[in-house]
Design an enzyme around this catalytic site. Structure first.
Site, PDB file in Angstrom:
ATOM      1  N   GLU A 132      47.294  16.707   8.842  1.00  7.49           N
ATOM      2  CA  GLU A 132      46.202  17.398   8.320  1.00  7.49           C
ATOM      3  C   GLU A 132      44.621  17.873   9.882  1.00  7.49           C
ATOM      4  O   GLU A 132      44.457  18.543   9.413  1.00  7.49           O
ATOM      5  CB  GLU A 132      45.841  16.901   7.099  1.00  7.49           C
ATOM      6  CG  GLU A 132      46.713  17.225   5.789  1.00  7.49           C
ATOM      7  CD  GLU A 132      46.530  18.460   5.435  1.00  7.49           C
ATOM      8  OE1 GLU A 132      45.506  19.389   5.728  1.00  7.49           O
ATOM      9  OE2 GLU A 132      47.014  18.944   4.237  1.00  7.49           O
ATOM     10  N   ASP A 272      56.795  24.327   5.726  1.00  9.72           N
ATOM     11  CA  ASP A 272      55.950  25.561   5.996  1.00  9.72           C
ATOM     12  C   ASP A 272      56.168  25.919   7.261  1.00  9.72           C
ATOM     13  O   ASP A 272      56.760  26.297   8.188  1.00  9.72           O
ATOM     14  CB  ASP A 272      55.678  26.181   5.720  1.00  9.72           C
ATOM     15  CG  ASP A 272      54.340  25.241   5.132  1.00  9.72           C
ATOM     16  OD1 ASP A 272      54.491  24.325   5.454  1.00  9.72           O
ATOM     17  OD2 ASP A 272      53.693  25.023   4.096  1.00  9.72           O
ATOM     18  N   GLU A 365      49.867  27.479  -7.809  1.00  4.63           N
ATOM     19  CA  GLU A 365      50.509  26.588  -7.518  1.00  4.63           C
ATOM     20  C   GLU A 365      52.123  27.245  -7.075  1.00  4.63           C
ATOM     21  O   GLU A 365      53.377  27.044  -6.325  1.00  4.63           O
ATOM     22  CB  GLU A 365      50.158  25.650  -7.142  1.00  4.63           C
ATOM     23  CG  GLU A 365      51.296  24.422  -5.837  1.00  4.63           C
ATOM     24  CD  GLU A 365      49.886  24.546  -5.085  1.00  4.63           C
ATOM     25  OE1 GLU A 365      49.359  25.470  -4.451  1.00  4.63           O
ATOM     26  OE2 GLU A 365      50.112  23.627  -3.860  1.00  4.63           O
ATOM     27  N   GLU A 386      47.258  32.073   2.171  1.00  5.15           N
ATOM     28  CA  GLU A 386      48.563  32.190   2.968  1.00  5.15           C
ATOM     29  C   GLU A 386      48.963  33.445   2.145  1.00  5.15           C
ATOM     30  O   GLU A 386      49.945  34.433   3.181  1.00  5.15           O
ATOM     31  CB  GLU A 386      49.886  31.341   1.959  1.00  5.15           C
ATOM     32  CG  GLU A 386      49.923  30.129   2.975  1.00  5.15           C
ATOM     33  CD  GLU A 386      48.800  28.917   2.327  1.00  5.15           C
ATOM     34  OE1 GLU A 386      48.349  29.483   1.201  1.00  5.15           O
ATOM     35  OE2 GLU A 386      48.479  27.853   3.294  1.00  5.15           O
TER      36      GLU A 386
HETATM   37  C1  DMJ Z   1      46.224  25.250   4.671  1.00  6.72           C
HETATM   38  O1  DMJ Z   1      45.789  24.443   5.332  1.00  6.72           O
HETATM   39  C2  DMJ Z   1      47.842  25.439   6.143  1.00  6.72           C
HETATM   40  O2  DMJ Z   1      47.890  26.548   5.889  1.00  6.72           O
HETATM   41  C3  DMJ Z   1      48.650  24.280   6.175  1.00  6.72           C
HETATM   42  O3  DMJ Z   1      49.653  25.117   6.890  1.00  6.72           O
HETATM   43  C4  DMJ Z   1      48.708  25.075   4.316  1.00  6.72           C
HETATM   44  N1  DMJ Z   1      48.542  24.615   3.585  1.00  6.72           N
HETATM   45  C5  DMJ Z   1      47.449  25.383   3.740  1.00  6.72           C
HETATM   46  C6  DMJ Z   1      46.227  26.097   2.880  1.00  6.72           C
HETATM   47  O4  DMJ Z   1      47.208  26.445   2.069  1.00  6.72           O
END
Ligand code: DMJ
Length: 569
Positions: A132, A272, A365, A386
């Site tokens: 993060e 992802d 979600e 997204e």
């Molecule tokens: C963001 O922090 C980034 O896109 C991450 O790759 C996945 N989740 C969040 C947003 O949903």
């Protein structure tokens, strides 16, 4: 229709058609301008409220107009166990910098950069999540540094003296002890001041190990210090060596043993951005190796996870389907597919997300596809970007005005359900639209940015950019490339910066184009794997079902052959 007999009727019809065409064109241009301004207003509502009520803390609590110092313990949506002696790192400001540039607010950008140069320190007793902190803070700083040092942008009244790069380098150095493991796979958590804590957990996720290369690679290129890129690369290679014979990966693993913990995975949470970074690292650094890795991983995903227009999860060892669910995080996938030219697959799965958005008003979600119902404990929508991101990429690739309509729907839903006096609040439950007191920093970094770019992509005409997983743009620079893919090199090429009409974007790589043969037969793109597994996706025994990621309870195989937590539902 009877053909008109004389030329004057013909001419009249032609003129009518022409005027209706130009009328609809100017109508859509006006709409895009109107929508762009609406998004700019949304961004400023979120940003101004953060600056007034929360800055220099990390994130805004829009309902109570207070703040949370959430950088520590990010990755934990409930924000539990926040430390007492940490007072924030202006996270939402860092995340806003590249959006400010894209939306043309240079004054605020310069002000923000100067404040950070004078006040930000990472010498704080805070346990942070490496993944993060990398995508939000390091990525935010690196991207803003690159924008600030682009003299053609004239973002500064005074001169910019690489202050953000200094901060990024300091942060990068603090990341390095995390990689000090027998495998080179990094710990998920590290204390910024003291390094890896005693008895720290050795469990991490696939994206935690495989999505560091863009930011850390860029940091090495800019500082000349190879340690960041080497550490990220070593972790990525180790992870790569852990793939199964089906070329699949799990979701969680142990950094000291290099063993998988959770064998089930898909394209969403925990995995992802690993896929995303293989492709984007190829685009940013030009290494063929990244492309080979991405292509092999992509084909395996299409083969084992894809089920018509949507994607399930599967056991990496057997390929057997485990979870049948559509999650909000998966919605980035169509955007990634656009980058490699697999637009038809992108379009069809985007449709599925659109249907769910339309049904609930936002994206929940987790939606259980096998039961056609919401996951009982994951009914929230924390303002995630997204779906807007994929809509932006699909519009870029197709210019189909339908995607503008989708963007308008997203903007309207966000304003209707989540806008409050003190900013934008997350949704706790999409069935009641009850709100939660949290404005995540990615709303500023990504959600608003992708919506803005959907309606106004002029920023994209200035340069070729790769957007990190947190939506921070990194320019594709010739000096960072070992070898550019052939399709990327115009004949008179000296630098990747060029006029809009000669623009080469990652999308024009068209690495997986669809083909029509002389016979007229249409062959799917090399990356578009037809769905051949529809009949054998179900589980046979409980062994095929793994453990539920939320409750840690073993799941079982139902009579109908679906995995689930049956007691729960
Ligand atoms: C963001 O922090 C980034 O896109 C991450 O790759 C996945 N989740 C969040 C947003 O949903």
């Amino acid at each position: 229709m009877v053909p008109p007999r004389d030329y004057s009727t013909c001419l009249l019809l032609f003129l009518l058609l022409l005027s209706s065409f130009s009328h609809s064109q100017s109508h859509s241009a006006t709409k895009k301008i109107r929508m762009r301004e609406k998004v700019r207003n949304m961004f400023h509502h979120a940003y101004d409220n953060y600056m007034t009520h929360a800055f220099p803390h990390d994130e805004l609590k829009p309902l109570t107009k207070t703040f949370t110092d959430s950088l520590s313990e990010l990755g934990n949506l409930k924000l539990e166990r926040l430390p007492q002696d940490y007072h924030g790192s202006a996270l939402s400001l860092i995340e806003s910098l590249s959006s400010l540039v894209i939306m043309g607010n240079n004054t605020e950008f310069e002000k923000g950069v100067l404040w950070l140069s004078e006040n930000l320190t990472f010498d704080v007793d805070a346990r942070i999540n490496l993944f993060e902190c990398n995508i939000r803070v390091l990525g935010g700083l690196v991207s803003a540094h690159l924008l600030a040092s682009d003299s053609s942008k004239k973002l500064f009244q005074g001169s910019y003296k690489n202050q953000l790069l200094g901060l990024a380098e300091d942060l990068g150095k603090r990341f390095l002890p995390a990689f000090n493991t027998p495998t080179g796979l990094p710990y998920a958590w590290i204390n910024l001041k003291y390094g890896v804590m005693e008895n720290e957990t050795t469990e991490t996720s696939t994206s935690g190990c495989g999505s560091l290369i863009l930011e850390m690679g860029a940091l090495s290129k800019m500082t000349g210090d190879p340690r960041y890129e080497s550490a990220a690369l070593r972790a990525l290679r180790k992870l790569w060596s852990m793939q199964s014979s089906l070329k699949l990966f799990g979701t969680t693993l142990d950094v000291s043993t290099g063993q998988w913990i959770e064998y089930s995975s898909g394209i969403g949470a925990g995995v992802d951005s690993f896929y995303e970074y293989l492709l984007k690292a190829h685009i940013l650094f030009g290494k063929e190796d990244f492309w080979r890795m991405f292509h092999s991983a992509y084909v395996a995903v299409q083969k084992h996870f894809r089920h018509g227009p949507w994607y399930h999860e599967a056991d990496m060892r057997t390929g057997r389907a485990t979870y049948w669910q559509l999650t909000s995080l998966q919605a980035f996938w169509p955007g990634l597919q656009v980058l490699i030219g697999d637009v038809s697959a992108a379009n069809s799965s985007h449709r599925e997300f659109f249907n769910v958005w339309e049904r609930f008003g936002v994206l929940p979600e987790r939606y259980l596809l096998d039961h056609q119902m919401l996951h009982p404990t994951e009914k929230y929508y924390p303002l995630r970007p997204e779906f807007a991101e994929s809509t932006f990429y699909l519009y870029q690739a197709t210019k189909d005005p339908w995607y503008i309509e989708v963007g308008e729907l997203i903007v309207n839903s966000l304003n209707l359900y989540t806008r409050v006096e003190g900013g934008f609040a997350s949704i706790k439950d999409v069935t009641t639209m009850q709100l939660e007191d949290h404005q995540h920093s990615f709303f500023l970094a990504e959600t608003c940015k992708y919506l803005y770019l959907l309606f106004d992509d002029s920023f994209m005409l200035e340069n070729n950019y790769v957007f990190t997983t947190e939506g921070h743009p990194l320019p594709v620079l010739s000096t960072w490339h070992e070898k550019l893919p052939e399709t990327y090199i115009p004949t008179n090429w000296t630098t990747l910066k060029r006029q809009p009409e000669n623009r080469v974007s990652p999308m024009s790589l068209q690495v997986c184009p669809a083909m029509t043969l002389n016979s007229g037969q249409h062959i799917e793109s090399a990356c578009h794997i037809p769905d051949v597994r529809i009949s054998d996706h179900r589980c046979l025994t409980d062994e095929d079902c793994g453990v539920d990621a939320t409750t840690c309870r073993r799941r079982s195989c139902s009579m109908a052959g679906y995995c689930g937590l049956w007691l729960f539902i």
